[in-house]
Scaffold this active site. Structure first.
Site, mmCIF file in Angstrom:
data_model
loop_
_atom_site.group_PDB
_atom_site.id
_atom_site.type_symbol
_atom_site.label_atom_id
_atom_site.label_comp_id
_atom_site.label_asym_id
_atom_site.label_seq_id
_atom_site.Cartn_x
_atom_site.Cartn_y
_atom_site.Cartn_z
ATOM 1 N N LYS A 210 -5.104 2.551 3.928
ATOM 2 C CA LYS A 210 -4.030 3.459 3.599
ATOM 3 C C LYS A 210 -4.761 4.725 3.188
ATOM 4 O O LYS A 210 -3.818 6.083 3.461
ATOM 5 C CB LYS A 210 -3.125 2.916 2.511
ATOM 6 N N LYS A 291 0.312 -6.910 12.644
ATOM 7 C CA LYS A 291 1.459 -7.549 12.260
ATOM 8 C C LYS A 291 2.698 -6.581 12.406
ATOM 9 O O LYS A 291 2.628 -5.057 12.609
ATOM 10 C CB LYS A 291 1.395 -7.675 11.032
ATOM 11 N N LYS A 294 7.351 -1.630 10.090
ATOM 12 C CA LYS A 294 8.452 -0.338 10.300
ATOM 13 C C LYS A 294 7.841 0.874 10.542
ATOM 14 O O LYS A 294 8.365 1.879 11.041
ATOM 15 C CB LYS A 294 9.477 -0.466 8.947
#
Length: 425
Positions: A210, A291, A294
């Site tokens: 991230k 995976k 959103k």
């Protein structure tokens, strides 16, 4: 000489002191202690009641009261096994009984997608039926690790709440609350952060992944949010945490922090255990090697709970598979088709083998529509309920506030004991 074996059910009274029955004794059989322990049931560890003490008739003579009923009660209450209602454990300072307690949370990203539902929320619904002490939190503090507009965050909190209520989460069976309404989460995170090594946090894959998306190389919040996760869990002395595969390392950090705290300050936290979902990880419809998310820039990659039937059909029609028409399950060689099979099995409640048997003779093009229809049928009532709940924002706010009051009531005595242990009071 070896001692005689104790009979099953506990030691019997001596033969010269025959056992007595106490039909009118208020503590014999089962007792509800309704003051500090809201539902503390006392169950005899032996089929025989304890023998009366000298001078105590045991209540057999209604015309003569026991000489001192209070000592009598405490004398033989030690021979009982205590079964404590899980919802009240943690409210009594100094009470350190380990009970089964579930804690889990979800970041407020708005309405969840198919992967969120099958991987987490569906499991939450089942767990609230299986356990007596369950806490689910909307993790708004965690959401700040990735920049968001305040107005969007407020709306996402309500939309996420509406969605998980519509999916079957019942505030009467669990504590559903917003993380930031219980400030002890952040306070405990600071204490735990002071016993956590920075190199351990730097090795976590979530940090490495991230931080690349942030232009400043990563924030302190992004680095330390796994410590806040540990605080979320340990604040309630949680024993079990439902997690996905990508969160196992973070739970292991929470386990290590609990053990380190116990070693430093004495046994206090139970070491939480993972509850892994039996549902296979749901992958992107456009790239079945990653995976479903959103944040995926490809809009056709993610199926949202509130998608219309037409949108769901379009997304499954465009799902990436391969050039073999037969429906089989082989996640390594055929990840796209295998992802569809996993989704079909999860929404229908069937096993992978049953799904494959039903799909004999279908090619992948037709099978995509079968899966799409199964998802539409699963989400239709949920989608309608979400719309109803979104129209009543005041109700959603009240649910979160009421849950926060219950969570704070549970957390306060635990946190006060933590303050005492570390020397704050």
């Amino acid at each position: 000489m070896a001692a005689a074996p104790t009979p099953v059910g506990g030691a019997r009274p001596p033969r010269d002191r025959p056992s007595t029955t106490r039909p009118e004794a208020p503590l014999w059989g089962a007792v509800r202690m309704r003051r500090r322990f809201r539902a503390c049931t006392l169950v005899p560890s032996s089929p025989h009641p304890p023998r009366p003490r000298h001078g105590d008739t045991g209540g057999l003579d209604p015309g003569r009261a026991p000489r001192d009923p209070r000592p009598a009660v405490f004398h033989w209450s030690a021979q009982f096994i205590i079964r404590l209602d899980l919802s009240c454990c943690g409210k009594v300072p100094g009470f350190n009984m380990v009970v089964d307690r579930i804690f889990s949370g979800i970041q407020p990203t708005g309405t969840p997608h198919l992967g969120n539902y099958l991987g987490a929320i569906q499991n939450w619904v089942n767990l609230q039926e299986e356990y007596s002490s369950v806490l689910y939190s909307i993790m708004d503090m965690h959401s700040l690790t990735m920049p968001k507009e305040p107005a969007l965050l407020r709306q996402n909190i309500l939309d996420t709440t509406a969605a998980i209520l519509a999916c079957g989460i019942d505030p009467k069976k669990c504590f559903l609350f917003r993380q930031s309404l219980v400030p002890e989460h952040a306070e405990l995170a600071w204490i735990l952060g002071c016993i956590t090594n920075v190199p351990r946090l730097l090795r976590l894959p979530q940090w490495k992944m991230k931080r690349a998306s942030q232009s400043n190389g990563g924030t302190v919040g992004l680095l330390t949010y796994p410590v806040l996760q540990a605080a979320d869990i340990l604040l309630y002395k949680s024993t079990h945490v439902p997690v996905g595969e990508d969160q196992v390392l973070h739970l292991e950090l929470a386990q290590d922090i609990a053990q380190h705290f116990n070693k430093k300050y004495g046994e206090f936290f139970p070491v939480p255990k993972a509850i892994l979902s039996t549902t296979k990880k749901i992958k992107s419809l456009r790239d079945p090697t990653v995976k479903m998310s959103k944040s995926d820039p490809q809009k056709l990659a993610t199926v949202n709970i509130v998608d219309s039937p037409d949108e769901i059909v379009l997304k499954f029609r465009k799902a990436v598979t391969d050039f073999t028409s037969e429906v089989t399950y082989d996640p390594v060689s055929r990840p796209g088709v295998s992802n569809l099979v996993s989704i079909h099995a999860a929404v229908s409640g069937l096993s992978v083998e049953e799904v494959l048997h039903q799909s004999l003779g279908l090619d992948t093009a037709h099978y995509k529509m079968v899966v799409a229809e199964a998802v539409i049928q699963k989400f239709a009532p949920i989608r309608n309920e979400i719309k109803k709940l979104q129209e009543d924002k005041s109700h959603l706010i009240k649910v979160l506030e009421a849950g926060a009051e219950k969570a704070k009531e549970l957390a306060t005595p635990i946190y006060q004991e933590i303050r005492r242990l570390v020397g704050f009071q």
